[in-house]
Scaffold this motif. Structure first.
Motif, PDB file in Angstrom:
ATOM      1  N   TRP A 252       0.844  -1.210   0.000  1.00 17.81           N
ATOM      2  CA  TRP A 252       0.000   0.000   0.000  1.00 17.81           C
ATOM      3  C   TRP A 252       0.870   1.247   0.000  1.00 17.81           C
ATOM      4  O   TRP A 252       1.854   1.327   0.746  1.00 17.81           O
ATOM      5  CB  TRP A 252      -0.919   0.047   1.217  1.00 17.81           C
ATOM      6  N   MET A 253       0.457   2.204  -0.851  1.00 19.04           N
ATOM      7  CA  MET A 253       1.098   3.518  -0.877  1.00 19.04           C
ATOM      8  C   MET A 253       0.019   4.564  -1.127  1.00 19.04           C
ATOM      9  O   MET A 253      -1.031   4.263  -1.712  1.00 19.04           O
ATOM     10  CB  MET A 253       2.149   3.592  -1.976  1.00 19.04           C
ATOM     11  N   PRO A 254       0.246   5.826  -0.706  1.00 17.11           N
ATOM     12  CA  PRO A 254      -0.732   6.884  -0.997  1.00 17.11           C
ATOM     13  C   PRO A 254      -0.996   6.985  -2.503  1.00 17.11           C
ATOM     14  O   PRO A 254      -0.069   6.829  -3.310  1.00 17.11           O
ATOM     15  CB  PRO A 254      -0.040   8.148  -0.474  1.00 17.11           C
ATOM     16  N   SER A 255      -2.254   7.230  -2.856  1.00 19.80           N
ATOM     17  CA  SER A 255      -2.590   7.345  -4.278  1.00 19.80           C
ATOM     18  C   SER A 255      -1.958   8.584  -4.908  1.00 19.80           C
ATOM     19  O   SER A 255      -1.689   8.596  -6.117  1.00 19.80           O
ATOM     20  CB  SER A 255      -4.110   7.382  -4.461  1.00 19.80           C
ATOM     21  N   ARG A 256      -1.710   9.626  -4.110  1.00 22.43           N
ATOM     22  CA  ARG A 256      -1.013  10.813  -4.616  1.00 22.43           C
ATOM     23  C   ARG A 256       0.477  10.509  -4.719  1.00 22.43           C
ATOM     24  O   ARG A 256       1.183  10.435  -3.716  1.00 22.43           O
ATOM     25  CB  ARG A 256      -1.220  12.021  -3.691  1.00 22.43           C
ATOM     26  N   THR A 257       0.949  10.337  -5.939  1.00 23.41           N
ATOM     27  CA  THR A 257       2.356   9.996  -6.131  1.00 23.41           C
ATOM     28  C   THR A 257       3.276  11.090  -5.597  1.00 23.41           C
ATOM     29  O   THR A 257       4.397  10.804  -5.179  1.00 23.41           O
ATOM     30  CB  THR A 257       2.655   9.748  -7.611  1.00 23.41           C
ATOM     31  N   ALA A 258       2.794  12.347  -5.568  1.00 22.27           N
ATOM     32  CA  ALA A 258       3.619  13.457  -5.083  1.00 22.27           C
ATOM     33  C   ALA A 258       3.952  13.329  -3.608  1.00 22.27           C
ATOM     34  O   ALA A 258       4.894  13.967  -3.131  1.00 22.27           O
ATOM     35  CB  ALA A 258       2.914  14.790  -5.340  1.00 22.27           C
ATOM     36  N   TYR A 259       3.198  12.502  -2.881  1.00 21.26           N
ATOM     37  CA  TYR A 259       3.428  12.375  -1.443  1.00 21.26           C
ATOM     38  C   TYR A 259       4.240  11.127  -1.089  1.00 21.26           C
ATOM     39  O   TYR A 259       4.629  10.948   0.062  1.00 21.26           O
ATOM     40  CB  TYR A 259       2.096  12.347  -0.695  1.00 21.26           C
ATOM     41  N   ARG A 260       4.502  10.285  -2.055  1.00 21.21           N
ATOM     42  CA  ARG A 260       5.121   8.996  -1.745  1.00 21.21           C
ATOM     43  C   ARG A 260       6.529   9.121  -1.187  1.00 21.21           C
ATOM     44  O   ARG A 260       6.927   8.350  -0.314  1.00 21.21           O
ATOM     45  CB  ARG A 260       5.087   8.097  -2.980  1.00 21.21           C
ATOM     46  N   CYS A 261       7.294  10.077  -1.673  1.00 20.40           N
ATOM     47  CA  CYS A 261       8.652  10.250  -1.162  1.00 20.40           C
ATOM     48  C   CYS A 261       8.610  10.655   0.315  1.00 20.40           C
ATOM     49  O   CYS A 261       9.359  10.108   1.135  1.00 20.40           O
ATOM     50  CB  CYS A 261       9.392  11.298  -1.990  1.00 20.40           C
ATOM     51  N   THR A 262       7.730  11.595   0.657  1.00 18.70           N
ATOM     52  CA  THR A 262       7.569  11.991   2.058  1.00 18.70           C
ATOM     53  C   THR A 262       7.161  10.796   2.905  1.00 18.70           C
ATOM     54  O   THR A 262       7.683  10.579   4.011  1.00 18.70           O
ATOM     55  CB  THR A 262       6.505  13.095   2.181  1.00 18.70           C
ATOM     56  N   TYR A 263       6.252   9.996   2.369  1.00 12.89           N
ATOM     57  CA  TYR A 263       5.716   8.845   3.104  1.00 12.89           C
ATOM     58  C   TYR A 263       6.805   7.834   3.434  1.00 12.89           C
ATOM     59  O   TYR A 263       6.940   7.398   4.590  1.00 12.89           O
ATOM     60  CB  TYR A 263       4.613   8.194   2.272  1.00 12.89           C
ATOM     61  N   VAL A 264       7.628   7.467   2.450  1.00 13.41           N
ATOM     62  CA  VAL A 264       8.643   6.443   2.715  1.00 13.41           C
ATOM     63  C   VAL A 264       9.777   6.985   3.577  1.00 13.41           C
ATOM     64  O   VAL A 264      10.347   6.249   4.396  1.00 13.41           O
ATOM     65  CB  VAL A 264       9.191   5.822   1.411  1.00 13.41           C
ATOM     66  N   ARG A 265      10.107   8.262   3.425  1.00 13.24           N
ATOM     67  CA  ARG A 265      11.115   8.860   4.303  1.00 13.24           C
ATOM     68  C   ARG A 265      10.646   8.823   5.751  1.00 13.24           C
ATOM     69  O   ARG A 265      11.419   8.489   6.667  1.00 13.24           O
ATOM     70  CB  ARG A 265      11.404  10.294   3.866  1.00 13.24           C
ATOM     71  N   ALA A 266       9.371   9.157   5.957  1.00 14.91           N
ATOM     72  CA  ALA A 266       8.814   9.123   7.311  1.00 14.91           C
ATOM     73  C   ALA A 266       8.769   7.697   7.841  1.00 14.91           C
ATOM     74  O   ALA A 266       9.114   7.439   9.006  1.00 14.91           O
ATOM     75  CB  ALA A 266       7.412   9.730   7.299  1.00 14.91           C
ATOM     76  N   TRP A 267       8.354   6.763   7.005  1.00 13.62           N
ATOM     77  CA  TRP A 267       8.266   5.348   7.410  1.00 13.62           C
ATOM     78  C   TRP A 267       9.602   4.848   7.924  1.00 13.62           C
ATOM     79  O   TRP A 267       9.701   4.262   9.007  1.00 13.62           O
ATOM     80  CB  TRP A 267       7.796   4.508   6.223  1.00 13.62           C
ATOM     81  N   VAL A 268      10.654   5.091   7.137  1.00 13.80           N
ATOM     82  CA  VAL A 268      11.980   4.611   7.515  1.00 13.80           C
ATOM     83  C   VAL A 268      12.472   5.304   8.781  1.00 13.80           C
ATOM     84  O   VAL A 268      13.055   4.670   9.671  1.00 13.80           O
ATOM     85  CB  VAL A 268      12.977   4.811   6.360  1.00 13.80           C
ATOM     86  N   GLN A 269      12.212   6.606   8.894  1.00 14.66           N
ATOM     87  CA  GLN A 269      12.657   7.328  10.089  1.00 14.66           C
ATOM     88  C   GLN A 269      12.025   6.758  11.342  1.00 14.66           C
ATOM     89  O   GLN A 269      12.700   6.566  12.363  1.00 14.66           O
ATOM     90  CB  GLN A 269      12.332   8.815   9.982  1.00 14.66           C
ATOM     91  N   VAL A 270      10.730   6.478  11.292  1.00 11.12           N
ATOM     92  CA  VAL A 270      10.037   5.941  12.464  1.00 11.12           C
ATOM     93  C   VAL A 270      10.574   4.547  12.811  1.00 11.12           C
ATOM     94  O   VAL A 270      10.847   4.240  13.976  1.00 11.12           O
ATOM     95  CB  VAL A 270       8.514   5.912  12.222  1.00 11.12           C
ATOM     96  N   LYS A 271      10.733   3.714  11.802  1.00 12.37           N
ATOM     97  CA  LYS A 271      11.248   2.363  12.059  1.00 12.37           C
ATOM     98  C   LYS A 271      12.667   2.418  12.639  1.00 12.37           C
ATOM     99  O   LYS A 271      13.020   1.648  13.537  1.00 12.37           O
ATOM    100  CB  LYS A 271      11.213   1.534  10.775  1.00 12.37           C
ATOM    101  N   TYR A 272      13.475   3.327  12.118  1.00 11.71           N
ATOM    102  CA  TYR A 272      14.845   3.456  12.602  1.00 11.71           C
ATOM    103  C   TYR A 272      14.863   3.942  14.051  1.00 11.71           C
ATOM    104  O   TYR A 272      15.584   3.385  14.890  1.00 11.71           O
ATOM    105  CB  TYR A 272      15.614   4.424  11.705  1.00 11.71           C
ATOM    106  N   TYR A 273      14.074   4.966  14.348  1.00 10.44           N
ATOM    107  CA  TYR A 273      14.071   5.531  15.694  1.00 10.44           C
ATOM    108  C   TYR A 273      13.662   4.481  16.722  1.00 10.44           C
ATOM    109  O   TYR A 273      14.246   4.411  17.816  1.00 10.44           O
ATOM    110  CB  TYR A 273      13.134   6.732  15.765  1.00 10.44           C
ATOM    111  N   TYR A 274      12.657   3.673  16.376  1.00 14.48           N
ATOM    112  CA  TYR A 274      12.146   2.686  17.327  1.00 14.48           C
ATOM    113  C   TYR A 274      12.816   1.317  17.192  1.00 14.48           C
ATOM    114  O   TYR A 274      12.387   0.356  17.830  1.00 14.48           O
ATOM    115  CB  TYR A 274      10.625   2.557  17.175  1.00 14.48           C
ATOM    116  N   ASP A 275      13.855   1.245  16.369  1.00 20.16           N
ATOM    117  CA  ASP A 275      14.618   0.013  16.190  1.00 20.16           C
ATOM    118  C   ASP A 275      13.712  -1.154  15.789  1.00 20.16           C
ATOM    119  O   ASP A 275      13.813  -2.266  16.344  1.00 20.16           O
ATOM    120  CB  ASP A 275      15.398  -0.322  17.467  1.00 20.16           C
ATOM    121  N   LEU A 276      12.843  -0.899  14.826  1.00 18.74           N
ATOM    122  CA  LEU A 276      11.952  -1.934  14.309  1.00 18.74           C
ATOM    123  C   LEU A 276      12.574  -2.564  13.066  1.00 18.74           C
ATOM    124  O   LEU A 276      13.309  -1.910  12.318  1.00 18.74           O
ATOM    125  CB  LEU A 276      10.590  -1.336  13.964  1.00 18.74           C
TER     126      LEU A 276
END
Length: 214
Positions: free
Chosen positions: A173-197
């Protein structure tokens, strides 16, 4: 009208238009606060390379193991705080419930005028966090994760879009707005990294592909 004054008027109008555009009034929805800006794509790629790749397990998961929408300030809980942060012209009552305002959903580009049409998305879903290592956390840490206003983890979006996303990761699953996908994956990775997931192999491959185009 004399040409001199006509030119001055046209110049003034051009300058005014530029100011309006720079304020964002001619470029889509009215500006409003959103989730904290995620790390750059380069940093996200570095973070992603360091994440453990593991097979996920949902054994024992229960949403109630992540206490969420806790009180943040006064009478405002986490949901209400994000609604105020991400909306424009938000008015609240004495219990901090939003009675009016507008919310632009960056996932699908829709704008809503009723808070009931808006969900607060856990960008990395609670179930996904459990699958990736949160099952071994204390309840206190799971509460912090579920109410995190500091990392790019909580975002006001269209309710049925959030429900369609469910607990899926970027491999499915990814946002239907392709313009937001880069922001989305950057945020995803940052959260996973911070919480050591951890990430699973399909998730990592998808994230690498999206980040390569950021």
């Amino acid at each position: 009208m004399p040409k001199f004054y006509a030119r001055r008027r046209l110049g003034f109008l051009a300058a005014l238009t530029g100011l309006i555009a720079s304020a964002g009034l001619l470029n889509g929805p009215a500006a409003s606060a959103t989730l904290p800006t995620p790390v750059s794509a380069a940093t996200a790629r570095t973070y992603l390379a360091s994440l453990s790749v593991k097979t996920e397990s949902r054994t024992g998961y229960d949403r109630d193991l992540f206490p969420h929408w806790i009180t943040q300030s006064g009478t405002c809980n986490t949901r209400e705080t994000v609604l105020k942060r991400d909306g424009s012209g938000v008015v609240t009552d004495s219990s901090c419930a939003a009675t009016s305002g507008s919310w632009y959903s960056p996932y699908d580009g829709a704008t809503w005028s009723a808070a009931s049409d808006v969900d607060i998305d856990h960008l990395v879903p609670l179930a996904e966090a459990w699958d990736s290592g949160a099952g071994s956390w204390t309840t206190s840490r799971r509460q912090s994760f579920a109410n995190d206003l500091t990392r790019p983890q909580l975002l006001a979006v269209t309710d049925n879009v959030n429900q369609a996303k469910g607990d899926q990761d970027p491999a499915t699953w990814m946002p239907s707005r392709t313009a937001y996908r880069c922001t989305y994956v950057r945020a995803w990775v940052q959260v996973k990294y911070y919480y050591d997931l951890s990430v699973d192999s399909a998730e990592k491959s998808a994230l690498q592909g999206y980040l390569a185009n950021c």
